[in-house]
Each structure stands twice: as C-alpha cells, then as structure tokens.
Motif scaffolding. Structure first.
Motif, PDB file in Angstrom:
ATOM      1  N   GLN A   2      -8.751 -12.944 -13.590  1.00 48.25           N
ATOM      2  CA  GLN A   2      -8.546 -13.034 -12.144  1.00 48.25           C
ATOM      3  C   GLN A   2      -8.868 -11.690 -11.494  1.00 48.25           C
ATOM      4  OE1 GLN A   2      -8.335 -16.522 -11.992  1.00 48.25           O
ATOM      5  NE2 GLN A   2      -7.352 -15.938 -10.111  1.00 48.25           N
ATOM      6  N   CYS A   3      -9.390 -11.746 -10.284  1.00 45.36           N
ATOM      7  CA  CYS A   3      -9.569 -10.520  -9.508  1.00 45.36           C
ATOM      8  C   CYS A   3      -9.335 -10.824  -8.042  1.00 45.36           C
ATOM      9  CB  CYS A   3     -10.939  -9.889  -9.755  1.00 45.36           C
ATOM     10  SG  CYS A   3     -12.284 -10.658  -8.878  1.00 45.36           S
ATOM     11  N   PHE A   4      -9.099  -9.768  -7.305  1.00 42.63           N
ATOM     12  CA  PHE A   4      -8.764  -9.870  -5.892  1.00 42.63           C
ATOM     13  C   PHE A   4      -9.747  -8.983  -5.135  1.00 42.63           C
ATOM     14  CE2 PHE A   4      -5.230 -10.609  -8.621  1.00 42.63           C
ATOM     15  CZ  PHE A   4      -4.678 -11.779  -8.120  1.00 42.63           C
ATOM     16  N   TYR A   6     -11.300  -7.257  -1.663  1.00 41.48           N
ATOM     17  CA  TYR A   6     -10.921  -6.715  -0.360  1.00 41.48           C
ATOM     18  C   TYR A   6     -12.150  -6.121   0.317  1.00 41.48           C
ATOM     19  CZ  TYR A   6      -6.253  -7.034  -2.305  1.00 41.48           C
ATOM     20  OH  TYR A   6      -5.095  -7.506  -2.885  1.00 41.48           O
ATOM     21  N   GLU A  20      -5.386  -6.519  -9.948  1.00 45.45           N
ATOM     22  CA  GLU A  20      -4.073  -6.988  -9.504  1.00 45.45           C
ATOM     23  C   GLU A  20      -4.053  -7.018  -7.980  1.00 45.45           C
ATOM     24  OE1 GLU A  20      -1.046  -4.449 -11.199  1.00 45.45           O
ATOM     25  OE2 GLU A  20      -2.223  -4.257 -13.029  1.00 45.45           O
ATOM     26  N   ARG A  21      -3.395  -8.016  -7.440  1.00 35.22           N
ATOM     27  CA  ARG A  21      -3.335  -8.137  -5.983  1.00 35.22           C
ATOM     28  C   ARG A  21      -2.601  -6.943  -5.374  1.00 35.22           C
ATOM     29  NH1 ARG A  21      -3.509 -13.049  -2.213  1.00 35.22           N
ATOM     30  NH2 ARG A  21      -3.148 -12.002  -0.249  1.00 35.22           N
ATOM     31  N   ASP A  22      -3.220  -6.364  -4.353  1.00 35.16           N
ATOM     32  CA  ASP A  22      -2.661  -5.238  -3.595  1.00 35.16           C
ATOM     33  C   ASP A  22      -2.370  -4.009  -4.458  1.00 35.16           C
ATOM     34  OD1 ASP A  22      -2.796  -6.898  -1.355  1.00 35.16           O
ATOM     35  OD2 ASP A  22      -0.688  -7.470  -1.476  1.00 35.16           O
ATOM     36  N   PHE A  40      -7.766  -8.280   2.655  1.00 35.40           N
ATOM     37  CA  PHE A  40      -7.923  -9.260   1.582  1.00 35.40           C
ATOM     38  C   PHE A  40      -8.934 -10.318   1.987  1.00 35.40           C
ATOM     39  CE2 PHE A  40      -6.715 -13.278  -0.467  1.00 35.40           C
ATOM     40  CZ  PHE A  40      -6.905 -12.917  -1.791  1.00 35.40           C
ATOM     41  N   GLU A  43      -9.459 -14.461  -3.805  1.00 35.04           N
ATOM     42  CA  GLU A  43      -9.094 -14.326  -5.216  1.00 35.04           C
ATOM     43  C   GLU A  43     -10.126 -15.104  -6.018  1.00 35.04           C
ATOM     44  OE1 GLU A  43      -5.506 -15.519  -8.316  1.00 35.04           O
ATOM     45  OE2 GLU A  43      -5.173 -15.719  -6.167  1.00 35.04           O
TER      46      GLU A  43
END
Length: 83
Positions: A2-4, A6, A20-22, A40, A43
């Motif tokens: 998983q990736c997030f 921005y 990781e988120r944030d 953001f 995801e």
C-alpha cells in the motif's frame, strides 16, 4: 504494498508517495520545506504488475521499502524543434 500519494501545493506536478498515511516525518526536512503543504490524493496498492503513468512501479516500491517515500517530479519541458 500500500502507498499513499500526496500532491505538493507549492510545486506544480510534484507528488510524494509514502508507505504510511500522513507519515510526513519520513521526508527529509529540506525536502518537506521545499514542497510545502501536501494534499492527500489517493491510496494505491502497488505490485510489480501495476502500471503507473509517469513512474517505474519497481523504483517506487524500492523507495517505499527503503527510505519510506518516493518523490515524483514534473516531467522535463519538451524541446521544440523550430526547423
């Protein structure tokens, strides 16, 4: 994996992928300061089979596994042939 993702609100067409988120603490302080506020976007589930529009998914995954972030810069300006 998983990736997030921005988007930089200061630098056009510049995106940051985080593992990781944030988790903005993963970014080196000079990079974070240069990018300014991050918004953001999405995801994503990454795998070697997944295609990304402007990045090599294997490079992104390696950066996320290592330092924890991947920086996507704008494409270089196209050179025009005036002939």
């Amino acid at each position: 994996m998983q990736c997030f993702v921005y988007r930089s609100q200061r630098k056009a067409d510049t995106y940051v992928y985080l593992r990781e988120r944030d988790a903005f603490g993963l970014l080196p302080a000079p990079v974070a300061a240069n990018l300014g506020p991050l918004h953001f976007v999405i995801e994503l589930a990454l795998s070697p089979e997944r295609k990304l529009a402007r990045e090599d998914v294997n490079a992104v995954m390696a950066n996320l596994a290592g330092p924890g972030f991947h920086l996507q810069l704008p494409p270089p300006p196209e050179l025009f042939d005036n002939s």
